[in-house]
Design an enzyme around this catalytic site. Structure first.
Site, PDB file in Angstrom:
ATOM      1  N   GLU A 115       3.327  16.893   0.287  1.00 18.41           N
ATOM      2  CA  GLU A 115       3.352  16.349  -1.076  1.00 18.41           C
ATOM      3  C   GLU A 115       2.654  17.290  -2.038  1.00 18.41           C
ATOM      4  O   GLU A 115       1.802  18.085  -1.629  1.00 18.41           O
ATOM      5  CB  GLU A 115       2.744  14.949  -1.145  1.00 18.41           C
ATOM      6  CG  GLU A 115       1.276  14.822  -0.922  1.00 18.41           C
ATOM      7  CD  GLU A 115       0.835  13.359  -1.089  1.00 18.41           C
ATOM      8  OE1 GLU A 115       0.716  12.921  -2.231  1.00 18.41           O
ATOM      9  OE2 GLU A 115       0.613  12.690  -0.058  1.00 18.41           O
ATOM     10  N   LYS A 117       0.091  18.784  -4.677  1.00 16.44           N
ATOM     11  CA  LYS A 117      -1.346  18.536  -4.865  1.00 16.44           C
ATOM     12  C   LYS A 117      -1.618  18.475  -6.356  1.00 16.44           C
ATOM     13  O   LYS A 117      -1.390  19.430  -7.083  1.00 16.44           O
ATOM     14  CB  LYS A 117      -2.161  19.659  -4.227  1.00 16.44           C
ATOM     15  CG  LYS A 117      -3.637  19.503  -4.489  1.00 16.44           C
ATOM     16  CD  LYS A 117      -4.468  19.982  -3.326  1.00 16.44           C
ATOM     17  CE  LYS A 117      -5.958  19.817  -3.493  1.00 16.44           C
ATOM     18  NZ  LYS A 117      -6.463  18.977  -4.536  1.00 16.44           N
ATOM     19  N   ASP A 119      -3.800  18.105  -9.821  1.00 16.26           N
ATOM     20  CA  ASP A 119      -5.087  18.587 -10.279  1.00 16.26           C
ATOM     21  C   ASP A 119      -5.759  17.429 -11.001  1.00 16.26           C
ATOM     22  O   ASP A 119      -5.623  17.258 -12.203  1.00 16.26           O
ATOM     23  CB  ASP A 119      -4.854  19.765 -11.234  1.00 16.26           C
ATOM     24  CG  ASP A 119      -5.974  20.755 -11.129  1.00 16.26           C
ATOM     25  OD1 ASP A 119      -6.889  20.524 -10.318  1.00 16.26           O
ATOM     26  OD2 ASP A 119      -5.939  21.754 -11.862  1.00 16.26           O
ATOM     27  N   TYR A 227      -2.669   8.719  -1.779  1.00 13.72           N
ATOM     28  CA  TYR A 227      -2.256   9.638  -0.722  1.00 13.72           C
ATOM     29  C   TYR A 227      -2.790   9.304   0.673  1.00 13.72           C
ATOM     30  O   TYR A 227      -2.527  10.020   1.626  1.00 13.72           O
ATOM     31  CB  TYR A 227      -2.585  11.084  -1.067  1.00 13.72           C
ATOM     32  CG  TYR A 227      -4.061  11.381  -1.278  1.00 13.72           C
ATOM     33  CD1 TYR A 227      -4.958  11.366  -0.215  1.00 13.72           C
ATOM     34  CD2 TYR A 227      -4.550  11.699  -2.526  1.00 13.72           C
ATOM     35  CE1 TYR A 227      -6.301  11.639  -0.398  1.00 13.72           C
ATOM     36  CE2 TYR A 227      -5.894  11.984  -2.722  1.00 13.72           C
ATOM     37  CZ  TYR A 227      -6.768  11.950  -1.657  1.00 13.72           C
ATOM     38  OH  TYR A 227      -8.091  12.224  -1.839  1.00 13.72           O
ATOM     39  N   LYS A 316      -2.156  26.585  -2.053  1.00 11.92           N
ATOM     40  CA  LYS A 316      -2.317  26.717  -3.498  1.00 11.92           C
ATOM     41  C   LYS A 316      -1.259  27.635  -4.113  1.00 11.92           C
ATOM     42  O   LYS A 316      -0.852  28.622  -3.493  1.00 11.92           O
ATOM     43  CB  LYS A 316      -3.705  27.299  -3.811  1.00 11.92           C
ATOM     44  CG  LYS A 316      -4.854  26.376  -3.444  1.00 11.92           C
ATOM     45  CD  LYS A 316      -4.825  25.139  -4.314  1.00 11.92           C
ATOM     46  CE  LYS A 316      -6.038  24.270  -4.178  1.00 11.92           C
ATOM     47  NZ  LYS A 316      -7.131  24.587  -5.029  1.00 11.92           N
ATOM     48  N   CYS A 410     -24.674  37.583 -37.563  1.00 10.27           N
ATOM     49  CA  CYS A 410     -24.239  36.421 -36.775  1.00 10.27           C
ATOM     50  C   CYS A 410     -23.236  35.596 -37.585  1.00 10.27           C
ATOM     51  O   CYS A 410     -23.492  35.275 -38.755  1.00 10.27           O
ATOM     52  CB  CYS A 410     -25.456  35.572 -36.419  1.00 10.27           C
ATOM     53  SG  CYS A 410     -25.026  33.976 -35.741  1.00 10.27           S
ATOM     54  N   CYS A 413     -25.382  32.120 -38.402  1.00 12.69           N
ATOM     55  CA  CYS A 413     -26.591  32.059 -39.241  1.00 12.69           C
ATOM     56  C   CYS A 413     -26.806  33.330 -40.057  1.00 12.69           C
ATOM     57  O   CYS A 413     -27.777  33.433 -40.793  1.00 12.69           O
ATOM     58  CB  CYS A 413     -27.819  31.776 -38.370  1.00 12.69           C
ATOM     59  SG  CYS A 413     -28.311  33.207 -37.390  1.00 12.69           S
ATOM     60  N   CYS A 428     -27.460  37.676 -31.394  1.00  9.02           N
ATOM     61  CA  CYS A 428     -27.911  37.263 -32.716  1.00  9.02           C
ATOM     62  C   CYS A 428     -29.433  37.213 -32.652  1.00  9.02           C
ATOM     63  O   CYS A 428     -30.004  36.668 -31.703  1.00  9.02           O
ATOM     64  CB  CYS A 428     -27.339  35.880 -33.027  1.00  9.02           C
ATOM     65  SG  CYS A 428     -28.265  34.992 -34.275  1.00  9.02           S
ATOM     66  N   CYS A 434     -30.944  29.907 -35.887  1.00  5.07           N
ATOM     67  CA  CYS A 434     -29.497  29.920 -35.711  1.00  5.07           C
ATOM     68  C   CYS A 434     -29.038  28.570 -35.157  1.00  5.07           C
ATOM     69  O   CYS A 434     -29.402  28.204 -34.032  1.00  5.07           O
ATOM     70  CB  CYS A 434     -29.089  31.041 -34.760  1.00  5.07           C
ATOM     71  SG  CYS A 434     -27.311  31.073 -34.481  1.00  5.07           S
TER      72      CYS A 434
END
Ligand code: I6G
Length: 668
Positions: A115, A117, A119, A227, A316, A410, A413, A428, A434
Site C-alpha cells: 500500500e 505510504k 506522509d 493500516y 521510499k 539588516c 532593524c 546583523c 533587532c
C-alpha cells in the site's frame, strides 16, 4: 409528535447519517446528494437542540470539538507503535526479500500486501464494545499523547463501529493526513490572515492533530487511512493481513483503495513503479510504498528487530527535483543575527506541493553554485526538509540575471551587517534592538528543550513582540491575563492556560536555563557541561575565558562567546530579572559515579524502550557527552530503528556500534 416518536426519529437519523458516512467515506460511493445529507444533519441538530438530554457522545453532531485542554495526557501503548525500516533503492528491496526468504527457508515467491505510504501522522484509535473511547499519537512508540477529542472531529472516523461480530476491544492503527486540496486552502487562508503557512501537508496534519483546542482541529481538513491493528480482544483475526484490512472496512473504518496483494519481489517493484507514476495524480501526498508479508503466521516467524517489524518495509520515493526561476532573494535574520539568503521562486509544483521558497544557505554557497537572481535553477525537495537550490541551469541563463549582494544593513532593524572572516555567515549587529533577533531569542527561550513553555509558540511570540509586550525574555514573566486575552486568537481561557505554563517553567534546571539564554555556540550538550562544571550561576559568571576552556569540550570560541555574554551588562540585567521573577533550579548534584566521563555518544534511529531525549539524559547523568553528529571523536553510536546517515558515517569511521540492549546494559 410524542416524545417516544421524537426519540425514535433521532435514533433513525443518526443511523441514516452513519450509513451515509460509510458510503461516502469508506466505500467512496455516496448514494445521496450533499444537499440531502445536509438536510438530515440539520434535522438531527434541531431535534437534539430541543432535547439536549438525548445527545449521546457518539452522535454525528458531536464532532465540533471540545473546550481546550491544558495539555495532553499520556497514553501507554500496550502493543508498541513501531516504525518501519526503509528501502531507498530497488536493490535494498531485493535484499529485504532475500532476507525474508532466508528466514522463512523458502525459494518460493512470498505473498506481500502493498500500500502507498502516506506522509502523515500515525495514530492508534481504541474502540471498546464498538464505541470510540480513546485515540493517541505514536509518540515515542511506547507512550503517546491522548488526542481523543481531536480525532473525534474527523468525520470519516466512525464514533462507533458498524456490522456484526464487533470485537470487545479493537485498537486500530492508521495514518492521519491532510489532502492536498485542503492543505492549499488552509495555507491560502493563513496567508490572507498574515499567518505563517505550513511548510507541507505533513506539518499541517501534525499541527492540526496536536491542537489543545479541538475546535480548531474540527476546522481542519483531516482524513485517515487505517493500516493495521494493535490490541484486540474477543475476536478471531483472519490469517492474512489483507483480510484484516477487509474486516476493518466492514466495521466502517477507511482503508486505502490502492492496496494490492502481490507475489514475489518483482511484483512489488512493479507496484512501486505504478504508484510512482500515479503519485502526482493522487489527492494526497505519498512518500513511498509499504510492503508487508501477508500471512500472519509468516509475520510471526519473522518477528521484530528493536523498533520495527522484520516483515515490513517502506520503499521510499527518491527526493523530487524540478526547475523554476529565482525571482528575488531575501535575507532572513535568525536568533544570533545570522543572515540566511532565501530564494523567492516562481511557484512550482513538486510532488503535489507548491514551492515558492528555497534556502540558499549562505553567501559561500551562492558563490559556489554561481546562483543569480533571474536564473533558472533545479530545486530539490525531500520529505519535510526545507527545499534547496541544487544547481543553476546555465543553458537557460539570460543576459538580465542579477548578482546576489549581501546587504550592508539588516533588512529588519537596519543595523550594520558584519561578515566575520573565517565564518561563513554574515550577521546583523543589532542584537537586542533587532525585532527579528528578539523574536528568535524568545522562541528559543520558550522552546521545549529550553524553558519548555507550552503554548508560547512562534505565532504568539511574533504578536507579543510586534505589540511591544515582550522586549526580552524576562518580560515573559510579567505578562498579564488582560494583555494576553486581548491578542488575536487568544481568549481568557488560553491566556490563563499560558500563564499556568509560564509559572510552571519557573522551576527548571541549571543546564536548561543556560541553554535557554541562547549564548552563541552553547547548545544543550555544552550547557550541560557548563552546569556540571561550575554548578552555580555566580561561579560561571565569574569564570575567565581560560577557566571556561578547562570545561570538557569547550574550546576558545565557545569560551569567548560565554565570557562575552556574561560581561554584557544588559544580559546580566535580564538574568537578574528572571531570577527575581522566580526562575529557579535545584542545586546541581555532584555525581561521584561518572563512568562515561570523557566519552562521546551519538544516538541514531528510534529506540524502543525510551525516547532519544531520555537516553541522552541518562547517559549525561553518567558523565557522557551526547553529540549530534558522528566524528572521529565519537566513542559509541547507539543505533535504533530507522537509523539515519549517522550509521553510515559511524561504519565508515569504524566507530563502535551499540544496539538498544547493549545501551541498556551500560546504563544499568
Ligand atoms: O507508519 C506506517 C505507515 C504505513 C506503518 C505501517 C504502514 O502500513 C501501511 N505499517 C506498520 C506495520 C507500521 N507503520 C509499524
Amino acid at each position: 409528535m410524542s416524545l417516544t416518536d421524537l426519540k425514535k426519529e433521532i435514533i433513525q437519523l443518526r443511523q441514516r447519517i452513519d450509513e451515509h458516512n460509510y458510503y461516502y467515506y469508506v466505500l467512496d460511493n455516496p448514494i445521496i446528494s450533499d444537499a440531502e445529507y445536509d438536510k438530515l444533519f440539520q434535522r438531527l441538530k434541531t431535534l437534539e437542540h430541543q432535547h439536549p438530554e438525548w445527545i449521546t457522545p457518539d452522535s454525528p453532531t458531536q464532532r465540533v470539538g471540545a473546550a481546550p485542554l491544558g495539555s495532553f495526557a499520556e497514553v501507554k501503548h500496550d502493543i508498541p507503535m513501531l516504525s518501519l525500516e526503509n528501502a531507498f533503492t530497488d536493490e535494498d528491496l531485493i535484499a529485504f526479500d532475500q532476507r525474508i526468504r532466508e528466514r522463512l527457508k523458502t525459494h518460493a515467491n512470498v505473498e506481500y500486501c502493498c500500500e502507498p505510504k502516506l506522509d502523515g501522522l500515525a495514530v492508534s484509535i481504541r474502540y471498546e464494545k464498538g464505541i470510540l473511547v480513546r485515540a493517541s499519537t505514536r509518540g515515542d512508540g511506547t507512550t503517546g499523547e491522548d488526542i481523543t477529542d481531536n480525532i473525534k472531529t474527523i468525520k470519516m472516523i466512525p464514533l462507533h463501529l458498524r456490522g456484526d461480530s464487533i470485537p470487545r476491544v479493537l485498537e486500530v492503527r492508521g495514518e492521519v493526513y491532510m489532502p492536498l486540496k485542503g492543505f492549499q486552502l488552509l495555507n491560502a487562508h493563513a496567508k490572507r490572515q498574515n499567518e505563517k503557512p505550513f511548510a507541507n501537508p505533513r506539518n499541517a496534519a501534525a499541527g492540526s492533530l496536536r491542537q489543545l483546542d479541538s475546535r480548531i482541529t474540527a476546522l481542519r481538513p483531516l482524513e485517515i487511512f487505517c493500516y493495521g491493528v494493535g490490541v484486540t480482544e474477543s475476536v478471531k483475526l483472519p490469517i492474512k493481513h489483507s483480510e484484516i484490512l477487509k474486516n476493518l472496512m466492514g466495521w466502517g473504518l477507511r482503508v486505502s483503495p490502492l492496496i494490492e496483494v502481490v507475489h514475489g519481489v518483482e511484483e512489488c517493484l512493479r507496484y512501486y513503479h505504478r504508484m510512482a507514476n500515479k503519485r502526482s495524480k493522487l489527492l494526497f501526498e505519498i512518500d513511498g510504498v509499504v510492503y508487508k508479508v501477508n500471512h500472519l503466521a509468516e509475520q510471526e516467524k519473522l518477528g521484530y528487530v528493536t523498533r520495527a517489524p522484520r516483515f515490513a518495509i517502506a520503499h521510499k520515493f527518491p527526493a523530487e527535483e524540478a526547475s523554476t526561476i529565482i525571482e528575488a532573494v531575501q535575507f532572513q535574520v535568525g536568533r544570533t543575527g545570522a543572515l540566511t539568503p532565501v530564494a523567492r521562486l516562481k511557484p512550482i509544483h513538486v510532488g503535489g506541493v507548491t514551492i515558492s521558497n528555497a534556502t540558499l544557505h549562505n553567501m559561500d554557497e551562492i558563490k559556489r553554485k554561481g546562483i543569480h537572481i533571474g536564473d533558472t535553477v533545479i530545486i530539490r525537495r525531500a520529505g519535510d526538509v526545507i527545499p534547496e537550490v541544487v544547481s543553476v541551469v546555465l543553458v537557460k541563463r539570460s543576459m538580465q540575471v542579477k548578482k546576489i549582494i549581501l546587504p550592508k544593513h539588516c533588512p529588519i532593524c537596519h543595523s550594520m551587517i558584519e561578515q566575520v572572516e573565517d565564518e561563513k555567515v554574515a550577521r546583523c549587529t543589532g542584537e537586542l534592538i533587532c525585532p527579528a533577533q528578539r523574536k528568535e531569542t524568545i522562541k528559543h527561550f520558550a522552546s521545549r528543550r529550553a524553558m519548555d513553555i507550552e503554548g508560547l509558540g512562534d505565532k504568539l511570540v511574533d504578536q507579543l513582540v510586534d505589540h511591544q509586550l515582550l522586549k526580552n525574555v524576562a518580560d515573559i514573566y510579567h505578562l498579564t491575563e488582560d494583555q494576553l486575552a486581548n491578542l488575536e486568537r487568544m481568549g481568557k481561557k488560553s491566556a490563563q492556560n499560558l500563564l499556568t505554563q509560564i509559572e510552571k517553567s519557573k522551576t527548571t534546571t541549571f543546564d536548561r536555563f543556560l541553554y535557554a539564554l541562547g549564548i552563541r555556540e552553547v547548545g544543550q550538550a555544552t550547557a550541560k557541561q557548563l552546569a556540571m562544571h561550575f554548578k552555580t550561576l555566580s561561579a560561571l559568571q565569574k569564570a575567565t575565558e581560560e577557566e571556561l576552556q578547562m570545561v570538557l569540550d569547550i574550546g576558545p570560541v565557545v569560551a569567548a562567546h560565554a565570557a562575552h555574554f556574561f560581561d554584557e551588562s544588559r544580559n546580566m540585567d535580564v538574568i537578574h530579572r528572571l531570577l527575581k521573577a522566580g526562575v529557579h533550579w535545584p542545586d546541581v548534584k555532584i555525581s561521584h559515579s561518572l563512568p562515561f566521563l570523557g566519552k562521546t555518544f551519538v544516538l541514531t534511529g528510534t529506540l524502543r524502550t525510551m525516547t532519544r531525549d531520555e537516553a541522552k539524559e541518562k547517559l549525561e547523568k553518567l558523565g557522557a557527552k551526547v553529540a549530534g553528529s558522528v566524528s572521529s571523536k565519537t566513542n559509541y553510536v547507539v543505533v535504533g530503528a530507522d537509523p539515519g546517515s549517522k550509521l553510515d558515517k559511524a561504519k565508515a569511521l569504524h566507530v563502535e556500534l551499540l544496539d538498544e540492549e547493549a545501551l541498556q546494559r551500560m546504563l544499568l
